[in-house]
Design a protein around this motif. Structure first.
Motif, short mmCIF file in Angstrom:
data_model
loop_
_atom_site.label_atom_id
_atom_site.label_comp_id
_atom_site.label_asym_id
_atom_site.label_seq_id
_atom_site.Cartn_x
_atom_site.Cartn_y
_atom_site.Cartn_z
N VAL A 117 0.83 -1.20 0.00
CA VAL A 117 0.00 0.00 0.00
C VAL A 117 0.87 1.26 0.00
N LEU A 118 1.89 1.29 0.84
CA LEU A 118 2.77 2.46 0.89
C LEU A 118 3.50 2.66 -0.43
N SER A 119 3.95 1.57 -1.04
CA SER A 119 4.61 1.69 -2.34
C SER A 119 3.66 2.23 -3.40
N ASP A 120 2.40 1.77 -3.36
CA ASP A 120 1.39 2.25 -4.29
C ASP A 120 1.14 3.75 -4.10
N ILE A 121 1.07 4.19 -2.84
CA ILE A 121 0.87 5.61 -2.55
C ILE A 121 2.03 6.43 -3.12
N ARG A 122 3.26 5.99 -2.88
CA ARG A 122 4.42 6.76 -3.35
C ARG A 122 4.48 6.79 -4.88
N THR A 169 1.93 6.66 -6.88
CA THR A 169 0.84 7.52 -7.35
C THR A 169 1.18 8.99 -7.11
N GLU A 170 1.83 9.29 -6.00
CA GLU A 170 2.31 10.66 -5.78
C GLU A 170 3.19 11.10 -6.95
N LEU A 171 4.14 10.26 -7.31
CA LEU A 171 5.07 10.58 -8.40
C LEU A 171 4.32 10.73 -9.72
N GLN A 172 3.39 9.84 -9.96
CA GLN A 172 2.65 9.84 -11.24
C GLN A 172 1.89 11.15 -11.44
N TYR A 173 1.34 11.70 -10.36
CA TYR A 173 0.50 12.89 -10.50
C TYR A 173 1.18 14.16 -9.99
N GLY A 174 2.50 14.11 -9.87
CA GLY A 174 3.25 15.31 -9.54
C GLY A 174 3.07 15.81 -8.13
N ARG A 175 2.69 14.91 -7.23
CA ARG A 175 2.56 15.29 -5.83
C ARG A 175 3.92 15.20 -5.15
N PRO A 176 4.19 16.06 -4.16
CA PRO A 176 5.45 15.95 -3.42
C PRO A 176 5.58 14.58 -2.76
N ALA A 177 6.79 14.08 -2.71
CA ALA A 177 7.03 12.77 -2.08
C ALA A 177 6.61 12.81 -0.62
N SER A 178 5.93 11.77 -0.19
CA SER A 178 5.48 11.60 1.20
C SER A 178 4.48 12.68 1.62
N SER A 179 3.75 13.24 0.68
CA SER A 179 2.74 14.25 1.01
C SER A 179 1.40 13.63 1.39
N VAL A 180 1.28 12.31 1.20
CA VAL A 180 0.03 11.61 1.52
C VAL A 180 0.29 10.66 2.68
N ARG A 181 -0.47 10.84 3.77
CA ARG A 181 -0.36 9.96 4.93
C ARG A 181 -1.29 8.78 4.78
N ILE A 211 -8.32 5.16 -4.28
CA ILE A 211 -7.13 5.82 -3.74
C ILE A 211 -6.37 6.62 -4.79
N HIS A 212 -6.29 6.10 -6.01
CA HIS A 212 -5.50 6.78 -7.04
C HIS A 212 -6.16 8.08 -7.47
N ALA A 213 -7.48 8.07 -7.62
CA ALA A 213 -8.20 9.29 -7.98
C ALA A 213 -8.07 10.33 -6.88
N ALA A 214 -8.12 9.88 -5.62
CA ALA A 214 -8.02 10.81 -4.50
C ALA A 214 -6.65 11.48 -4.45
N ILE A 215 -5.61 10.69 -4.63
CA ILE A 215 -4.25 11.26 -4.61
C ILE A 215 -4.06 12.21 -5.79
N ALA A 216 -4.61 11.83 -6.95
CA ALA A 216 -4.50 12.71 -8.12
C ALA A 216 -5.13 14.06 -7.87
N GLU A 217 -6.17 14.11 -7.00
CA GLU A 217 -6.90 15.36 -6.76
C GLU A 217 -6.53 16.03 -5.44
N GLY A 218 -5.42 15.61 -4.83
CA GLY A 218 -4.91 16.38 -3.71
C GLY A 218 -5.08 15.81 -2.33
#
Length: 234
Positions: free
Chosen positions: A11-16, A18-30, A209-216
């Motif tokens: 799960v943590l790898s998937d979050i990281r 997805t952050e990278l995929q959508y241009g989110r800062p690394a470790s910005s999603v808890r 989860i992926h749509a949520a991370i994509a939208e912030g």
């Protein structure tokens, strides 16, 4: 490694990713591990893997777990999030035993949490739950009423308004998932523009989860993806 350990890493790898995929800062999603219906053994196992934030929906079940774990594993400082519907006569134990509350949707609830938070405790972090899809069966304040509610409670003592939470209507289409989360993010930006300081978007579960991370999203709530299938009969 255990199943929970493997699942947490996945799960943590998937979050990281997805952050990278959508241009989110690394470790910005808890990651909030939703431990409702799972026993204390599962929570201890996740804690030993480094997970510290746990979400609970059912008050008495959560209080029993919190008390047991404080005595059994005092070496772990766990962060407890209440994410279920709140009855006004249950606010006192929530104010006394939790670090976060994600499901505030009425001014009365916010006032009670503020009044009942022990004075020597740090401020209770809260999110306003928004009924972003307008479902009759869902809790949450209407999007049209979020600003008024936020303005009325943002200055209350002993609570700190951190952001918004939503559980959109379940859909499988990725674009439709993103649209719901985009609306919640836009609401947060409107509140920030009005001078209400917010830093949290609690949105996204295993199915979206992926749509949520994509939208912030800044906090995703994952249960079965970590602990496995739930047995509500227990």
């Amino acid at each position: 490694m255990s199943l929970i350990s493997d699942n947490l890493q996945a799960v943590l790898s998937d979050i990281r990713r997805t952050e990278l995929q959508y241009g989110r800062p690394a470790s910005s999603v808890r990651l909030l591990a939703v431990s409702k219906t799972f026993g204390t053994d599962a929570i201890i196992e996740a804690a030993r893997c480094g997970q510290r934030a746990f979400g609970e929906n059912y008050l008495q079940e959560a209080l029993d777990k919190i008390a047991f774990l404080k005595q059994s594993v005092p070496e772990f400082t766990l962060e407890w999030h209440f994410i279920g519907p709140i009855q006004s006569n249950k606010t006192k134990p929530i104010a006394e035993h939790f670090d976060w509350v994600h499901s505030v949707d009425r001014e009365k609830i916010a006032h009670r949490l503020s009044e009942q938070r022990p004075p020597d405790y740090p401020d209770l972090n809260i999110c306003l739950q928004v009924n972003i899809s307008g479902e009759d069966s869902k809790s949450g304040v209407s999007p049209d009423d979020v600003l008024v509610l936020a303005e009325r409670i943002s200055g209350l003592p002993k609570i700190r308004l951190r952001g918004l939470m939503a559980v959109p209507a379940p859909v499988t289409d990725f674009v439709a998932q993103r649209e719901a989360f985009q609306r919640l993010h836009a609401l947060q930006n409107q509140l920030i523009a009005r001078g209400i300081s917010l830093d949290t978007l609690s949105m996204g579960m295993s199915s979206d989860i992926h749509a949520a991370i994509a939208e912030g999203s800044t906090m995703v709530r994952i249960g079965t993806g970590i602990f496995g299938s739930r047995n509500y009969a227990k």
